[in-house]
Design a protein around this motif. Structure first.
Motif, short mmCIF file in Angstrom:
data_model
loop_
_atom_site.label_atom_id
_atom_site.label_comp_id
_atom_site.label_asym_id
_atom_site.label_seq_id
_atom_site.Cartn_x
_atom_site.Cartn_y
_atom_site.Cartn_z
N GLY A 55 0.81 -1.21 0.00
CA GLY A 55 0.00 0.00 0.00
C GLY A 55 0.84 1.26 0.00
O GLY A 55 0.54 2.24 -0.70
N TYR A 56 1.92 1.24 0.78
CA TYR A 56 2.82 2.41 0.81
C TYR A 56 3.46 2.64 -0.56
O TYR A 56 3.54 3.77 -1.04
N LEU A 57 3.93 1.58 -1.19
CA LEU A 57 4.58 1.73 -2.48
C LEU A 57 3.60 2.18 -3.57
O LEU A 57 3.96 3.00 -4.42
N ILE A 58 2.39 1.68 -3.54
CA ILE A 58 1.40 2.13 -4.52
C ILE A 58 1.05 3.60 -4.28
O ILE A 58 0.97 4.40 -5.22
N PHE A 59 0.86 3.98 -3.02
CA PHE A 59 0.54 5.38 -2.69
C PHE A 59 1.68 6.31 -3.10
O PHE A 59 1.46 7.36 -3.71
N THR A 60 2.91 5.92 -2.80
CA THR A 60 4.06 6.75 -3.15
C THR A 60 4.26 6.80 -4.65
O THR A 60 4.63 7.83 -5.20
N GLY A 61 4.02 5.68 -5.34
CA GLY A 61 4.15 5.65 -6.79
C GLY A 61 3.18 6.59 -7.48
O GLY A 61 3.50 7.18 -8.51
N ARG A 62 1.99 6.75 -6.92
CA ARG A 62 1.03 7.69 -7.50
C ARG A 62 1.47 9.13 -7.27
O ARG A 62 1.21 10.00 -8.09
N ARG A 63 2.11 9.39 -6.15
CA ARG A 63 2.51 10.75 -5.82
C ARG A 63 3.71 11.21 -6.64
O ARG A 63 3.76 12.37 -7.05
N ILE A 64 4.70 10.35 -6.84
CA ILE A 64 5.93 10.81 -7.50
C ILE A 64 5.91 10.61 -9.01
O ILE A 64 6.77 11.12 -9.70
N GLY A 65 4.95 9.88 -9.52
CA GLY A 65 4.89 9.69 -10.97
C GLY A 65 5.80 8.59 -11.46
O GLY A 65 6.33 7.78 -10.70
N MET A 66 5.98 8.57 -12.77
CA MET A 66 6.77 7.52 -13.40
C MET A 66 8.26 7.76 -13.22
O MET A 66 8.74 8.89 -13.35
N ARG A 67 8.99 6.70 -12.93
CA ARG A 67 10.44 6.74 -12.85
C ARG A 67 11.01 6.23 -14.17
O ARG A 67 10.29 5.59 -14.95
N PRO A 68 12.29 6.47 -14.45
CA PRO A 68 12.85 5.97 -15.70
C PRO A 68 12.74 4.45 -15.84
O PRO A 68 12.50 3.94 -16.93
N GLN A 69 12.90 3.71 -14.76
CA GLN A 69 12.83 2.25 -14.86
C GLN A 69 11.40 1.75 -15.06
O GLN A 69 11.19 0.58 -15.36
N ASP A 70 10.40 2.61 -14.90
CA ASP A 70 9.02 2.23 -15.17
C ASP A 70 8.64 2.39 -16.63
O ASP A 70 7.61 1.86 -17.07
N LEU A 71 9.41 3.12 -17.37
CA LEU A 71 9.09 3.39 -18.78
C LEU A 71 9.61 2.25 -19.67
O LEU A 71 10.75 1.81 -19.52
N PRO A 72 8.82 1.78 -20.61
CA PRO A 72 9.28 0.67 -21.46
C PRO A 72 10.36 1.08 -22.45
O PRO A 72 11.13 0.24 -22.90
N ASP A 73 10.44 2.36 -22.83
CA ASP A 73 11.43 2.81 -23.81
C ASP A 73 12.55 3.64 -23.17
O ASP A 73 13.15 4.48 -23.83
N ALA A 74 12.85 3.40 -21.90
CA ALA A 74 13.85 4.20 -21.19
C ALA A 74 15.27 3.79 -21.60
O ALA A 74 15.53 2.64 -21.94
N GLU A 75 16.14 4.76 -21.59
CA GLU A 75 17.57 4.54 -21.82
C GLU A 75 18.30 4.57 -20.48
O GLU A 75 17.77 5.07 -19.49
N VAL A 76 19.53 4.08 -20.46
CA VAL A 76 20.32 4.10 -19.24
C VAL A 76 20.59 5.53 -18.81
O VAL A 76 20.57 5.86 -17.62
N ALA A 77 20.78 6.42 -19.76
CA ALA A 77 21.08 7.82 -19.45
C ALA A 77 19.90 8.55 -18.82
O ALA A 77 20.09 9.59 -18.18
N ASP A 78 18.69 8.01 -18.96
CA ASP A 78 17.53 8.65 -18.34
C ASP A 78 17.59 8.62 -16.82
O ASP A 78 17.01 9.46 -16.15
N GLY A 79 18.29 7.65 -16.27
CA GLY A 79 18.41 7.54 -14.82
C GLY A 79 19.58 8.30 -14.25
O GLY A 79 19.82 8.24 -13.05
#
Length: 132
Positions: A47-71
């Motif tokens: 529950g904490y991780l889902i709540f925090t994930g909604r607050r901070i938005g998408m991270r580079p590792q959540d994106l399917p087309d992310a590059e290493v440099a995005d992080g």
């Protein structure tokens, strides 16, 4: 963090189902209590991780087309080394010794634990990070 939250929530639900089955089959209160606490822990973290994930938005590792440099770049503020955890441990030992040697030492140790824990929590507010 959405994926991690779903994984922990699934683990909590699975542990809850296992606790119910274990309770009906084994009738063992100790194992049932352990599985129930495991259920609560999984659901709490999920529950904490889902709540925090909604607050901070998408991270580079959540994106399917992310590059290493995005992080790359700054990850956040991390406190430097602190002596307060050692002092909290030492005052906890003092409080535990108070159970043996007298109530006055227990009271002194608990007071020191409260003071040092407060100092640890507010350490960054007293000495904020210097921008570069």
């Amino acid at each position: 963090m959405k994926v991690e939250g779903i994984v922990f929530s699934f683990f909590g639900v699975f542990a809850g189902a296992a606790a119910l089955v274990y309770w009906f089959w084994a009738k063992d209160p100790t194992g049932t209590a352990a599985l129930t606490l495991t259920t609560g822990l999984g659901l709490l973290v999920g529950g904490y991780l889902i709540f925090t994930g909604r607050r901070i938005g998408m991270r580079p590792q959540d994106l399917p087309d992310a590059e290493v440099a995005d992080g790359a770049g700054e990850l956040g503020h991390f406190t430097p080394g602190s002596y307060y955890p050692f002092l909290i441990g030492a005052s906890s030992v003092t409080a535990a010794m108070g159970l043996v040697f007298g109530i006055w030492l227990l009271v002194l140790g608990l007071a020191m634990v409260v003071v040092f824990a407060t100092c640890l929590v507010f350490e960054n507010f007293w000495h904020p990070p210097v921008p570069e």
